[in-house]
Design an enzyme around this catalytic site. Sequence first.
Site, PDB file in Angstrom:
ATOM      1  N   GLY A  91     -17.607  -4.635  12.891  1.00 60.20           N
ATOM      2  CA  GLY A  91     -16.699  -4.363  11.788  1.00 60.20           C
ATOM      3  C   GLY A  91     -17.106  -4.913  10.429  1.00 60.20           C
ATOM      4  O   GLY A  91     -16.564  -4.493   9.405  1.00 60.20           O
ATOM      5  N   LYS A 140       0.808  -1.224   0.000  1.00 62.57           N
ATOM      6  CA  LYS A 140       0.000   0.000   0.000  1.00 62.57           C
ATOM      7  C   LYS A 140       0.846   1.280   0.000  1.00 62.57           C
ATOM      8  O   LYS A 140       0.468   2.274  -0.613  1.00 62.57           O
ATOM      9  CB  LYS A 140      -0.910   0.027   1.228  1.00 62.57           C
ATOM     10  N   GLY A 183      -2.772   0.469  10.439  1.00 64.96           N
ATOM     11  CA  GLY A 183      -3.323   0.854   9.136  1.00 64.96           C
ATOM     12  C   GLY A 183      -4.774   1.280   9.207  1.00 64.96           C
ATOM     13  O   GLY A 183      -5.137   2.376   8.748  1.00 64.96           O
TER      14      GLY A 183
HETATM   15  P1  NAD Z   1      -2.024  -3.134  12.265  1.00 66.58           P
HETATM   16  O1  NAD Z   1      -1.092  -4.290  12.460  1.00 66.58           O
HETATM   17  O2  NAD Z   1      -1.663  -2.093  11.261  1.00 66.58           O
HETATM   18  O3  NAD Z   1      -2.240  -2.412  13.699  1.00 66.58           O
HETATM   19  C1  NAD Z   1      -2.372  -3.162  14.872  1.00 66.58           C
HETATM   20  C2  NAD Z   1      -2.800  -2.258  16.033  1.00 66.58           C
HETATM   21  O4  NAD Z   1      -3.091  -3.096  17.167  1.00 66.58           O
HETATM   22  C3  NAD Z   1      -1.728  -1.273  16.486  1.00 66.58           C
HETATM   23  O5  NAD Z   1      -2.338  -0.055  16.861  1.00 66.58           O
HETATM   24  C4  NAD Z   1      -1.127  -1.958  17.706  1.00 66.58           C
HETATM   25  O6  NAD Z   1      -0.523  -1.046  18.615  1.00 66.58           O
HETATM   26  C5  NAD Z   1      -2.378  -2.586  18.306  1.00 66.58           C
HETATM   27  N1  NAD Z   1      -2.070  -3.680  19.217  1.00 66.58           N
HETATM   28  C6  NAD Z   1      -1.291  -4.766  18.987  1.00 66.58           C
HETATM   29  N2  NAD Z   1      -1.227  -5.536  20.111  1.00 66.58           N
HETATM   30  C7  NAD Z   1      -1.990  -4.911  21.050  1.00 66.58           C
HETATM   31  C8  NAD Z   1      -2.314  -5.186  22.408  1.00 66.58           C
HETATM   32  N3  NAD Z   1      -1.852  -6.275  23.030  1.00 66.58           N
HETATM   33  N4  NAD Z   1      -3.118  -4.326  23.057  1.00 66.58           N
HETATM   34  C9  NAD Z   1      -3.611  -3.221  22.446  1.00 66.58           C
HETATM   35  N5  NAD Z   1      -3.312  -2.894  21.180  1.00 66.58           N
HETATM   36  C10 NAD Z   1      -2.523  -3.722  20.492  1.00 66.58           C
HETATM   37  O7  NAD Z   1      -3.435  -3.774  11.943  1.00 66.58           O
HETATM   38  P2  NAD Z   1      -4.626  -3.185  11.039  1.00 66.58           P
HETATM   39  O8  NAD Z   1      -4.478  -3.693   9.665  1.00 66.58           O
HETATM   40  O9  NAD Z   1      -4.773  -1.727  11.272  1.00 66.58           O
HETATM   41  O10 NAD Z   1      -5.867  -3.943  11.704  1.00 66.58           O
HETATM   42  C11 NAD Z   1      -6.362  -3.549  12.976  1.00 66.58           C
HETATM   43  C12 NAD Z   1      -7.749  -4.111  13.181  1.00 66.58           C
HETATM   44  O11 NAD Z   1      -8.626  -3.551  12.210  1.00 66.58           O
HETATM   45  C13 NAD Z   1      -7.819  -5.618  13.015  1.00 66.58           C
HETATM   46  O12 NAD Z   1      -8.608  -6.135  14.041  1.00 66.58           O
HETATM   47  C14 NAD Z   1      -8.500  -5.824  11.668  1.00 66.58           C
HETATM   48  O13 NAD Z   1      -9.316  -6.978  11.663  1.00 66.58           O
HETATM   49  C15 NAD Z   1      -9.365  -4.592  11.594  1.00 66.58           C
HETATM   50  N6  NAD Z   1      -9.666  -4.164  10.208  1.00 66.58           N
HETATM   51  C16 NAD Z   1     -10.965  -4.163   9.851  1.00 66.58           C
HETATM   52  C17 NAD Z   1     -11.326  -3.768   8.579  1.00 66.58           C
HETATM   53  C18 NAD Z   1     -12.776  -3.780   8.208  1.00 66.58           C
HETATM   54  O14 NAD Z   1     -13.096  -3.497   7.050  1.00 66.58           O
HETATM   55  N7  NAD Z   1     -13.674  -4.057   9.127  1.00 66.58           N
HETATM   56  C19 NAD Z   1     -10.352  -3.361   7.658  1.00 66.58           C
HETATM   57  C20 NAD Z   1      -9.006  -3.373   8.061  1.00 66.58           C
HETATM   58  C21 NAD Z   1      -8.685  -3.789   9.354  1.00 66.58           C
END
Ligand code: NAD
Length: 287
Positions: free
Chosen positions: A257, A73, A136
Site C-alpha cells: 500500500g 470529504k 472509503g
Molecule cells: P473504512 O473505515 O472506510 O473501511 C473499513 C473497511 O474495513 C470496511 O469495508 C469494513 O467492512 C472492513 N472491516 C472492518 N472490520 C473488519 C473485519 N474484522 N474483517 C473484515 N473487514 C473488516 O476505512 P478506509 O479509510 O477505507 O481504509 C481501509 C484501508 O485502506 C485501511 O487499511 C487503510 O490503511 C487503507 N488505505 C490506504 C491508503 C493508501 O494510500 N495506501 C489510502 C486510504 C486507505
Amino acid sequence: MEKRISGHTGLMALFGTPVGHSGSPAMYNFSFQHDGLDYAYMAFDVNVEQMPKVFEAIRLLNMRGGNFTMPCKNVAAELVDKLSPAAEIIGACNVFVNDGGVITGHVTDGVGFVKNLEVNGVSVKGKKTVILGAGGAATAIQVQLALDGAEEVKIFNPKDDFFVRAEGTKAKLAKRCPECSVTVEDLDDKEKLAEAVNSCDIVINATIMGMEPYDDVSLIDKSLYRKDLVVADTVYSPEKTKMILEAEEAGCKAVGGKGMLEQQGAVNYELFVGKKMPLKEYQRFQE
Ligand code: NAD
C-alpha cells in the site's frame, strides 16, 4: 523558509480532523521547494460544520488547491462547483483544484492505486478483480477499476454497515460503467471467496485487516495463491503485511500500500501544479 515565503506565495492546505499526523505538508512543501514553485502547504483542523466557511476562505484567499480528509470529504463534494467522474459517482472528494474561481473536486485514492499497479507492471484493463472492503478506500478503488476498464469487480465485505454501501456502488456502476460486471458477496462465504480468487487476475485487500493492531491477519488463505495472481494491499503500515509476505513467498506479484499513498500524492501534485512530483527525490530525502 524566510527566503521562500514571500508576499506572493500562494496557499494550499489540507482540511479535516485530525490532521496533525498528516505527512502531506512535508511532502508538498518539499516538492514546491524542489521545483521552485511559490506555494506553501498547511494543515487546518476543521469539522464538518465549518466546511461552508472553509469554502469561503478558499475563494477569499484564492487558494490554488488542497485536500480534504475525514470527516469532511462528503460535505466537500456538495460545496465544490464541479466534480470529476469518480467523485461524482462516489459523492466525496479528497482533492480540490481552483481554476480562476471554479473549484473542482476529485477523488484520487483509486487513481493512486491503479497508478501504483501500473508502476509495478500491472494493467487493470480487461482484468477480473476481487476486492475485499467497502469503505472509503475500497469504494474509490472499485469505481476507478470500473472506469479504467476492468472486466469484473467482485466485492467481498462482512455484513456490516459498509455492505450496504457496496450494494450502492454496484447500483451506481451498473448505470455508469455497464460493461464492467460488479457483484457483492459476504466475506464470510469462504467457498465463494475461494472460487472468486481462483478465477481472478488481481485480488485486493482494502479493509482495515492487516493494519496494526490486526497485523497478524490476512483475509486470504495462502493456499489460494498461484504464480500468475497479482496480490495488492492498500495497508501501508506495516509496509509488508502478512498478505503481501505470504503472496511473495508463493511467487505472486505482490504490491503493497505504500506505493498507492505515494502515487496518490503524485496525482494530486500534478492536479495542483501540472508537473510530475519529484517523488524519487522526496523518497531519498526521507531516508
Ligand atoms: P473504512 O473505515 O472506510 O473501511 C473499513 C473497511 O474495513 C470496511 O469495508 C469494513 O467492512 C472492513 N472491516 C472492518 N472490520 C473488519 C473485519 N474484522 N474483517 C473484515 N473487514 C473488516 O476505512 P478506509 O479509510 O477505507 O481504509 C481501509 C484501508 O485502506 C485501511 O487499511 C487503510 O490503511 C487503507 N488505505 C490506504 C491508503 C493508501 O494510500 N495506501 C489510502 C486510504 C486507505
